[in-house]
Design an enzyme around this catalytic site. Structure first.
Site, PDB file in Angstrom:
ATOM      1  N   GLN A  46       0.791  -1.196  -0.166  1.00  0.00           N
ATOM      2  CA  GLN A  46      -0.009   0.116   0.105  1.00  0.00           C
ATOM      3  C   GLN A  46       0.745   1.231   0.123  1.00  0.00           C
ATOM      4  O   GLN A  46       0.174   2.219  -0.401  1.00  0.00           O
ATOM      5  CB  GLN A  46      -0.887   0.021   1.073  1.00  0.00           C
ATOM      6  CG  GLN A  46      -2.007  -1.343   1.092  1.00  0.00           C
ATOM      7  CD  GLN A  46      -2.941  -1.048   2.248  1.00  0.00           C
ATOM      8  OE1 GLN A  46      -2.557  -1.660   3.286  1.00  0.00           O
ATOM      9  NE2 GLN A  46      -4.068  -0.397   2.215  1.00  0.00           N
ATOM     10  N   ASP A  79       2.368   0.374  -8.054  1.00  0.00           N
ATOM     11  CA  ASP A  79       3.873   0.418  -8.556  1.00  0.00           C
ATOM     12  C   ASP A  79       4.701   1.510  -7.770  1.00  0.00           C
ATOM     13  O   ASP A  79       5.823   1.366  -7.687  1.00  0.00           O
ATOM     14  CB  ASP A  79       3.601   0.953  -9.994  1.00  0.00           C
ATOM     15  CG  ASP A  79       3.228  -0.253 -10.883  1.00  0.00           C
ATOM     16  OD1 ASP A  79       2.855  -1.280 -10.271  1.00  0.00           O
ATOM     17  OD2 ASP A  79       3.191  -0.123 -12.235  1.00  0.00           O
ATOM     18  N   ARG A 104       4.039   0.220  12.858  1.00  0.00           N
ATOM     19  CA  ARG A 104       3.723  -0.993  12.352  1.00  0.00           C
ATOM     20  C   ARG A 104       3.571  -0.950  10.731  1.00  0.00           C
ATOM     21  O   ARG A 104       2.981  -0.065  10.209  1.00  0.00           O
ATOM     22  CB  ARG A 104       2.067  -1.361  12.809  1.00  0.00           C
ATOM     23  CG  ARG A 104       1.854  -2.701  12.148  1.00  0.00           C
ATOM     24  CD  ARG A 104       0.389  -3.096  12.574  1.00  0.00           C
ATOM     25  NE  ARG A 104      -0.015  -4.392  11.919  1.00  0.00           N
ATOM     26  CZ  ARG A 104      -1.149  -4.586  11.092  1.00  0.00           C
ATOM     27  NH1 ARG A 104      -2.132  -3.528  11.021  1.00  0.00           N
ATOM     28  NH2 ARG A 104      -1.522  -5.556  10.544  1.00  0.00           N
ATOM     29  N   HIS A 149       1.018  -9.310   4.814  1.00  0.00           N
ATOM     30  CA  HIS A 149      -0.184  -8.239   4.614  1.00  0.00           C
ATOM     31  C   HIS A 149      -0.931  -8.342   3.096  1.00  0.00           C
ATOM     32  O   HIS A 149      -0.478  -7.402   2.302  1.00  0.00           O
ATOM     33  CB  HIS A 149       0.292  -6.916   4.865  1.00  0.00           C
ATOM     34  CG  HIS A 149      -0.882  -5.836   5.215  1.00  0.00           C
ATOM     35  ND1 HIS A 149      -1.100  -5.250   6.525  1.00  0.00           N
ATOM     36  CD2 HIS A 149      -2.012  -5.613   4.727  1.00  0.00           C
ATOM     37  CE1 HIS A 149      -2.442  -4.620   6.526  1.00  0.00           C
ATOM     38  NE2 HIS A 149      -2.963  -4.770   5.349  1.00  0.00           N
ATOM     39  N   ASN A 193      -1.727 -10.646   8.664  1.00  0.00           N
ATOM     40  CA  ASN A 193      -2.764  -9.546   8.768  1.00  0.00           C
ATOM     41  C   ASN A 193      -4.087 -10.007   8.219  1.00  0.00           C
ATOM     42  O   ASN A 193      -4.014 -10.454   7.122  1.00  0.00           O
ATOM     43  CB  ASN A 193      -2.530  -8.187   7.901  1.00  0.00           C
ATOM     44  CG  ASN A 193      -3.413  -7.314   8.399  1.00  0.00           C
ATOM     45  OD1 ASN A 193      -3.419  -6.723   9.153  1.00  0.00           O
ATOM     46  ND2 ASN A 193      -4.157  -7.082   7.079  1.00  0.00           N
ATOM     47  N   GLU A 194      -5.224 -10.026   9.114  1.00  0.00           N
ATOM     48  CA  GLU A 194      -6.520 -10.255   8.780  1.00  0.00           C
ATOM     49  C   GLU A 194      -6.638 -11.412   7.717  1.00  0.00           C
ATOM     50  O   GLU A 194      -6.922 -11.218   6.527  1.00  0.00           O
ATOM     51  CB  GLU A 194      -7.168  -8.973   7.976  1.00  0.00           C
ATOM     52  CG  GLU A 194      -6.960  -7.797   8.681  1.00  0.00           C
ATOM     53  CD  GLU A 194      -7.908  -6.702   8.322  1.00  0.00           C
ATOM     54  OE1 GLU A 194      -8.083  -6.776   6.986  1.00  0.00           O
ATOM     55  OE2 GLU A 194      -7.784  -5.714   8.755  1.00  0.00           O
ATOM     56  N   ASN A 334      -8.006  -5.708  14.656  1.00  0.00           N
ATOM     57  CA  ASN A 334      -8.441  -4.610  13.895  1.00  0.00           C
ATOM     58  C   ASN A 334      -9.706  -4.459  13.862  1.00  0.00           C
ATOM     59  O   ASN A 334     -10.590  -5.367  13.560  1.00  0.00           O
ATOM     60  CB  ASN A 334      -7.898  -5.028  12.246  1.00  0.00           C
ATOM     61  CG  ASN A 334      -6.391  -5.109  12.102  1.00  0.00           C
ATOM     62  OD1 ASN A 334      -5.557  -4.760  13.067  1.00  0.00           O
ATOM     63  ND2 ASN A 334      -6.027  -5.465  11.056  1.00  0.00           N
ATOM     64  N   TYR A 336     -13.158  -1.708  12.632  1.00  0.00           N
ATOM     65  CA  TYR A 336     -13.618  -0.705  11.881  1.00  0.00           C
ATOM     66  C   TYR A 336     -15.178  -0.433  12.065  1.00  0.00           C
ATOM     67  O   TYR A 336     -15.522   0.917  12.311  1.00  0.00           O
ATOM     68  CB  TYR A 336     -13.380  -0.657  10.288  1.00  0.00           C
ATOM     69  CG  TYR A 336     -11.768  -0.505   9.952  1.00  0.00           C
ATOM     70  CD1 TYR A 336     -11.244   0.725   9.653  1.00  0.00           C
ATOM     71  CD2 TYR A 336     -10.899  -1.600  10.081  1.00  0.00           C
ATOM     72  CE1 TYR A 336     -10.047   0.814   9.497  1.00  0.00           C
ATOM     73  CE2 TYR A 336      -9.669  -1.667   9.542  1.00  0.00           C
ATOM     74  CZ  TYR A 336      -9.023  -0.187   9.392  1.00  0.00           C
ATOM     75  OH  TYR A 336      -7.641  -0.063   8.872  1.00  0.00           O
ATOM     76  N   GLU A 400      -5.310  -2.001  14.011  1.00  0.00           N
ATOM     77  CA  GLU A 400      -5.920  -1.084  13.109  1.00  0.00           C
ATOM     78  C   GLU A 400      -7.296  -0.274  13.508  1.00  0.00           C
ATOM     79  O   GLU A 400      -8.127  -1.185  14.034  1.00  0.00           O
ATOM     80  CB  GLU A 400      -6.211  -1.735  11.596  1.00  0.00           C
ATOM     81  CG  GLU A 400      -4.966  -1.909  10.803  1.00  0.00           C
ATOM     82  CD  GLU A 400      -5.260  -2.495   9.494  1.00  0.00           C
ATOM     83  OE1 GLU A 400      -6.196  -2.388   8.872  1.00  0.00           O
ATOM     84  OE2 GLU A 400      -4.675  -3.394   9.158  1.00  0.00           O
TER      85      GLU A 400
END
Ligand code: BGC
Length: 524
Positions: A46, A79, A104, A149, A193-194, A334, A336, A400
């Site tokens: 990311q 990219d 992190r 991740h 992760n997740e 995590n 949300y 998160e």
């Protein structure tokens, strides 16, 4: 003499007034415990960019975004992303300026081992993470490292990826490389992760590798990840822990589910079942050794109804259960959003149809631009209590939590989301004795948001993705978070709300003092 008494009474009145003012000002918020690990989170694909630089191999996100750009909302890719591969020092400087205790980030497997196999490592990739870790440590920031991740090397995907059980051994060998090269300085590890989101990439056309293998692929990908996690945990125990003294866990995500009608036993049972399918799927095995019983029961039943010879949810051997049990040194959470649920079969494509629930939202809950993020801080508090009760009050770090918007620098909605969730965490700590020891906000920077490209922004810091230099600009939320870290609380002494509160307090105290004077002192 009379004068003395009057003076004493007046002194007492002023003292009472001051006490009221100070207690109002000082007790207007709970504080985070000493040493609380404030931080920010990011992930390699990311933010890094440098997708084929210095010997990095292709991963499943490189492959998917480059070969099928139409799958990404704005046809973009990672990219270049935030170009953190080159600008990491600038990012660490931001973390330092925020006074963060930890940062992190995730390691790109194909930067370390281009094909995923460890007999051919990429020294320049290893050197990059050494530089990043050293830079963090030089700035007194604790590295909290995610090993995976969502970006497995494409070669391993060509071998089947997470639906091939052999992946667990490849992952273990990759982890050995990470412990060997970085474990002298990295003491906090998150293996995966997740894992649930990775499973979507094998079933509901969710993410890369964008396969549609239905429930079989969904559960198989989860099963392999759990076994992979347990192998890495034991590798650490057997070969590294004594010397490196670190901690290992995996981060588990999901909505929290609450009954639509709190009085209905059926809704209460449905919410509990939904939470077990959502969080219990990956938490129950690492705390108790196996899948949650309700999940086992419902998936077995469903598979039978469908006429399958076996359940789509694979079974752990006795040995695997033993190896899984107790493989989380802390709970990496995590979170949300929250949903209300009722029993039903009209499951959204995002939710597991085997769990048979329908979701609802309360119209009063504020929705972010990223439509799945609906702010329900109360749900967050309830989730923390649920985790406490379910897994014996483990140490929890919120790895998160964050808010998606259009990238405005005046991101007051983000401030209000983060503030309300920090406040919920504070209440869980102080009122429910939940063992929460850290919070790393998602995210330090605006970044590549997977299938949503650069449409939603989550950073405390804005990145101009149209400028090749990728300049960073601080948002209002950056200043807010900096103050939280500095004060260990949510009282923001320079903000308008706080001044207003202070003046209101003074006003009410003056009225109190005046009344005491009129009714208590004057008549005598
Ligand atoms: C993921 C992040 C993502 C965030 C916001 C989380 O589920 O771990 O990579 O950016 O959600 O969409």
């Amino acid at each position: 003499m009379m004068n003395d008494i009057l003076q004493f009474k007046m002194f007492k009145t002023v003292a009472v007034g001051l006490l009221i003012i100070s207690s109002n000002v000082l007790s207007s918020g709970y504080k985070f415990p000493d040493g609380f690990m404030f931080g920010a989170s990011t992930a390699a694909y990311q933010i890094e960019g440098g997708w084929n630089e210095d010997g990095k191999g292709e991963n499943i996100w490189d492959r998917m975004t480059r070969s099928r750009p139409e799958l990404i909302s704005d046809r973009s890719n990672g990219d270049v992303a935030c170009d953190s591969y080159h600008k990491y020092k600038e990012d660490v400087a931001l973390a330092k300026d925020l006074n963060l205790k930890c940062y992190r980030f995730s390691i790109s497997w194909s930067r370390i081992a281009p094909s995923g196999e460890v007999h051919k490592l990429n020294p320049l990739g290893i050197a990059y993470y050494n530089r990043l870790i050293d830079e963090l440590i030089a700035n007194d920031i604790v590295p909290l490292v995610t090993m995976y991740h969502w970006d497995i090397p494409q070669y391993l995907q060509d071998l089947g990826g997470w639906v091939n059980p052999i992946m667990s051994d490849y992952f273990k060998e990759y982890a050995r490389v990470l412990f060997s090269h970085f474990g002298d300085r990295v003491k906090w590890w998150i293996t995966i992760n997740e894992p649930k989101e990775t499973c979507k990439g094998y079933s509901f056309n969710g993410y890369a590798p964008y396969l549609h293998l239905n429930q079989t692929g969904y559960y198989m990908a989860g099963h392999t990840q759990l076994i992979a996690h347990s192998k890495v945990y034991h590798l650490y125990n057997d070969e590294f822990r004594a010397k490196q003294q670190g901690k290992v866990s995996l981060s588990v995500n999901g909505f929290f589910y609450v009954p639509k009608d709190e009085q209905s036993q059926d809704d209460v049972d449905t919410a509990e079942r939904a939470n077990q399918f959502e969080r219990g799927w990956f938490s129950h095995p690492v705390y108790k050794g196996d899948y949650p019983p309700v999940m086992r029961q419902w998936v077995d039943k469903k598979s039978k109804q469908e006429g399958r010879p076996w359940s789509t949810l694979p079974t752990f051997t006795k040995k695997e259960i033993e190896l899984l049990n107790g493989t989380a040194d802390f709970y990496a959470l995590n979170y949300y959003s929250t949903r209300m649920v009722k029993h039903g079969s009209d499951a959204d494509v995002n939710y597991n149809p085997d769990a048979e629930f329908e979701t609802y939202v309360d119209k009063s809950w504020p929705v972010s631009l990223a439509p799945w993020i609906i702010a329900v801080p109360e749900g967050f508090k309830r989730l923390l209590v649920w985790i406490k009760n379910e897994y014996g009050n483990p140490p929890v770090i919120i790895t998160e939590n964050g808010f998606g918007d259009n990238g405005t620098l005046n991101d007051f909605e983000r401030i209000s989301y983060i503030k309300s969730h920090l406040s919920a965490a504070l209440r869980a700590i102080h009122e429910d004795e939940c063992n929460v020891f850290g919070y790393t906000v998602w995210s330090l920077l605006d970044d590549f948001e997977w299938m949503n490209g650069y449409v939603y922004r989550f950073g405390l810091v804005s990145v101009d993705f149209n400028n090749p230099q990728r300049p960073r600009t601080l948002k209002a939320s950056y200043g807010f978070f900096k103050k939280v870290v500095a004060t260990y609380g949510l009282d923001d002494s320079s903000s308008t709300t706080h001044s207003l509160k202070l003046w209101l307090n003074i006003f009410f105290c003056l009225i109190t003092m005046y009344s005491i004077y009129i009714f208590y002192i004057l008549p005598r």
